[in-house]
Design an enzyme around this catalytic site. Structure first.
Site, short mmCIF file in Angstrom:
data_model
loop_
_atom_site.label_atom_id
_atom_site.label_comp_id
_atom_site.label_asym_id
_atom_site.label_seq_id
_atom_site.Cartn_x
_atom_site.Cartn_y
_atom_site.Cartn_z
N LEU A 147 -5.97 -3.79 7.06
CA LEU A 147 -4.94 -3.02 8.18
C LEU A 147 -5.76 -3.38 9.26
O LEU A 147 -5.10 -3.51 10.53
CB LEU A 147 -4.84 -1.53 7.59
CG LEU A 147 -4.14 -1.17 6.43
CD1 LEU A 147 -4.16 0.28 6.20
CD2 LEU A 147 -2.53 -1.79 6.75
N SER A 166 1.28 8.03 5.41
CA SER A 166 -0.22 7.91 6.43
C SER A 166 -1.43 8.36 5.64
O SER A 166 -2.52 8.26 5.95
CB SER A 166 0.10 9.26 7.22
OG SER A 166 1.15 8.88 8.12
N GLU A 223 1.21 0.57 10.24
CA GLU A 223 -0.15 0.22 10.66
C GLU A 223 -0.89 1.34 11.02
O GLU A 223 -1.65 1.13 12.02
CB GLU A 223 -0.23 -1.03 11.41
CG GLU A 223 0.43 -2.33 10.83
CD GLU A 223 -0.55 -3.01 9.99
OE1 GLU A 223 -1.81 -2.64 9.85
OE2 GLU A 223 -0.14 -3.88 9.34
N LEU A 280 0.77 -1.16 -0.04
CA LEU A 280 0.08 -0.16 0.09
C LEU A 280 1.05 1.23 0.12
O LEU A 280 0.62 1.94 -0.97
CB LEU A 280 -1.12 0.14 1.24
CG LEU A 280 -1.95 1.30 1.28
CD1 LEU A 280 -2.96 1.32 0.36
CD2 LEU A 280 -2.59 1.31 2.77
N THR A 281 1.65 1.32 1.15
CA THR A 281 2.72 2.51 1.09
C THR A 281 3.38 2.85 -0.31
O THR A 281 4.17 1.77 -0.75
CB THR A 281 3.71 2.43 2.40
OG1 THR A 281 2.47 2.19 3.53
CG2 THR A 281 4.33 3.46 2.54
P1 FAD Z 1 4.58 9.94 6.86
O1 FAD Z 1 3.22 9.65 6.44
O2 FAD Z 1 5.25 10.86 6.03
O3 FAD Z 1 4.57 10.50 8.30
C1 FAD Z 1 5.82 11.20 9.12
C2 FAD Z 1 5.15 11.86 10.32
O4 FAD Z 1 4.08 12.73 9.89
C3 FAD Z 1 4.42 10.76 11.07
O5 FAD Z 1 4.97 10.82 12.52
C4 FAD Z 1 2.96 11.13 11.11
O6 FAD Z 1 2.60 10.66 12.05
C5 FAD Z 1 3.28 12.60 10.75
N1 FAD Z 1 2.07 13.13 10.21
C6 FAD Z 1 1.28 12.67 8.86
N2 FAD Z 1 0.22 13.19 8.75
C7 FAD Z 1 -0.06 13.98 9.90
C8 FAD Z 1 -1.08 14.59 10.25
N3 FAD Z 1 -2.40 15.07 9.53
N4 FAD Z 1 -1.24 15.17 11.18
C9 FAD Z 1 -0.27 14.93 12.17
N5 FAD Z 1 0.85 14.36 11.95
C10 FAD Z 1 0.98 13.63 10.60
N6 FAD Z 1 3.36 -0.43 4.21
C11 FAD Z 1 2.58 -1.40 3.42
O7 FAD Z 1 1.99 -0.95 2.66
N7 FAD Z 1 3.02 -2.67 3.66
C12 FAD Z 1 4.23 -3.03 4.52
O8 FAD Z 1 4.24 -4.39 4.63
C13 FAD Z 1 4.73 -2.20 5.26
N8 FAD Z 1 5.61 -2.76 6.25
C14 FAD Z 1 6.53 -1.93 6.98
C15 FAD Z 1 7.38 -2.42 7.68
C16 FAD Z 1 8.46 -1.34 8.19
C17 FAD Z 1 9.65 -1.83 9.18
C18 FAD Z 1 8.02 -0.07 8.27
C19 FAD Z 1 8.79 0.97 8.87
C20 FAD Z 1 6.97 0.63 7.68
C21 FAD Z 1 6.28 -0.45 6.87
N9 FAD Z 1 5.05 -0.11 6.12
C22 FAD Z 1 4.25 -1.03 5.26
C23 FAD Z 1 4.99 1.58 5.66
C24 FAD Z 1 4.24 2.18 7.02
O9 FAD Z 1 2.82 1.69 6.91
C25 FAD Z 1 4.23 3.57 6.91
O10 FAD Z 1 5.55 3.85 7.16
C26 FAD Z 1 3.32 4.35 7.86
O11 FAD Z 1 2.03 4.60 7.32
C27 FAD Z 1 3.94 5.96 7.83
O12 FAD Z 1 4.08 6.51 6.42
P2 FAD Z 1 5.54 7.28 6.29
O13 FAD Z 1 6.70 6.42 6.72
O14 FAD Z 1 5.37 7.66 5.01
O15 FAD Z 1 5.32 8.57 7.10
#
Ligand code: FAD
Length: 392
Positions: A247, A146, A371, A139-140
């Site tokens: 999810l 997020s 998640e 998905l990501t």
């Molecule tokens: P961002 O969305 O860029 O967020 C960065 C920061 O900004 C966070 O603190 C967030 O909370 C904050 N933020 C964003 N928007 C807002 C808002 N509106 N208000 C306040 N704060 C905000 N994804 C999959 O699809 N499949 C997987 O199998 C999977 N496995 C993973 C395994 C690992 C080890 C990791 C680290 C991640 C994995 N992910 C996976 C991805 C994970 O779901 C995302 O990292 C997560 O959804 C956050 O997205 P981002 O890292 O792009 O952070």
């Protein structure tokens, strides 16, 4: 009546709340992990890989924990609470291993089980339940974390086929997966596709240099003109409700799982404090250490009660996604705090892989983010409490 002595690992007597079946699952999972994983997990974490992932996955399949709470197609058909109890036990060994099980069962298999056609279910689920086939869930994306509604991976029709182009990032299990569930934008909204890993144009390079979940492979998904037949798309579901339903399943497992990492760290810290002597006494005899242990034990107990309550609600068909947010937010946050406090009790030994605490702590940094981040679940609950959406 004379009461039995208190168990320091379960001062509230939470064990009374589990059924005999749930306790049996707990010990069956513990037995297998103690023999096949515990002795090696620190080394796997240090080297950043599990050497024989295929045989480990098959062993987890024989144990019945892959797609454990799903009915039919070779799945074990257990209750949600039984699944939760298993997740706790698995994550007490390592969050990376629980991630493998969650992604396989609650994301990839659940997506096919919930949204797939009968043919898709027959084709994929039995092999995945047995651990013969490994799945991942994409998905990501680099620019959609997020906010998955902004994803840009695109699927367009070409005659009766589909062509997929785009890139997914941070995908657990991706480097060794046989099949990927990929969510992409189409003219009809977001749709889900089942992509066999040997399809031309598909690759899943590993992401290196992680300092968290090192005993779990994480990768990219690169989709470069990937051609799929129409039989590869989930027939009915459109929009974000497709991936979000999956999810929600995985988050429920995390509500339980994170407590496993906490339990392991708390137990190590309690035992260590009784052995370690400073100023002529075990450090367990100092009030400050006791306060730490008591606070850790209290938060673990409260988190466990919450997980069990949500499990019983899920088994009764009454669990709402917002309640899963409540459990995920609280239990991961508190589990991480428990691990950090345990780390201080171990002093310098707390940063060594000779003990599991720093490994659990580092792992939970990922669990806090994936998640749905702490912030996202806070906003979900903020909306419940106020009626105001603060996402945008
Ligand atoms: P961002 O969305 O860029 O967020 C960065 C920061 O900004 C966070 O603190 C967030 O909370 C904050 N933020 C964003 N928007 C807002 C808002 N509106 N208000 C306040 N704060 C905000 N994804 C999959 O699809 N499949 C997987 O199998 C999977 N496995 C993973 C395994 C690992 C080890 C990791 C680290 C991640 C994995 N992910 C996976 C991805 C994970 O779901 C995302 O990292 C997560 O959804 C956050 O997205 P981002 O890292 O792009 O952070």
């Amino acid at each position: 009546m004379k009461l039995p002595p208190l168990d320091p690992t379960d001062p509230a007597g939470l064990d009374d709340l589990l059924t005999e079946d749930e306790k049996e699952i707990r010990s069956a999972v513990r037995q297998v992990l103690d023999a096949s994983v515990e002795p090696y997990i620190a080394e796997w974490f240090e080297q950043g890989s599990i050497p024989d992932i295929r045989s480990l996955t098959r062993e987890l399949g024989s144990l019945g924990v892959l797609g454990m709470h799903l009915e039919g197609y070779g799945c074990a058909g257990m209750s949600a609470t039984e699944y939760g109890v298993a997740c706790l036990e698995i994550e007490a060994t390592d969050s990376g291993l629980r991630s493998l099980v969650s992604v396989q069962g609650s994301l990839a298999m659940f997506a096919i089980w919930r949204w797939g056609s009968e043919e898709q279910k027959q084709q994929w689920l039995p092999g995945m339940a047995a651990g013969e086939l490994i799945g991942c869930f994409g998905l990501t994306e680099p620019d959609a974390g997020s906010d998955p509604s902004s994803l840009t991976t695109r699927a367009r029709r070409d005659g009766s086929d589909w062509i997929l182009d785009g890139r997914k990032l941070w995908i657990s299990n991706a480097p060794f997966a046989d099949v990927a569930v990929v969510w992409a934008q189409t003219d009809e909204g977001i749709r889900g596709f089942i992509v066999p890993a040997d399809t031309p144009g598909f690759s899943a390079p590993e992401i290196k240099h992680k300092l968290s979940l090192r005993a779990s492979a994480t990768g990219e998904l690169v989709l470069d003109g990937v051609r799929l037949p129409d039989s590869a798309v989930f027939p009915e579901v459109r929009g974000l409700k497709g991936p979000l339903a999956c999810l929600n399943e995985a988050r429920f497992g995390i509500v339980w799982g994170a407590l496993g990492a906490a339990r392991s760290s708390l137990e190590v810290a309690r035992t260590y404090a009784k052995d370690r002597v400073q100023f002529g006494k075990p450090i367990a005899a100092f009030q400050l250490t006791q306060q730490k242990l008591v606070n850790m034990s209290l938060e673990y107990t409260k988190g466990y009660l919450l997980a069990l309550h949500l499990g019983r609600r899920k088994d009764a068909g009454k669990l709402r996604p917002e309640q899963v947010s409540l459990g995920k937010l609280n239990n991961v946050r508190e589990a991480l705090e428990i691990c950090r406090t345990a780390r201080t009790i171990l002093g310098a030994n707390g940063i060594s892989l000779e003990y599991p605490v720093i490994r659990h702590q580092n792992n939970l940094e990922s669990v806090l983010t994936y998640e749905g981040t702490v912030e996202m679940h806070t906003l979900v609950l903020g909306q419940v409490l106020t009626g105001e959406s603060a996402f945008r």
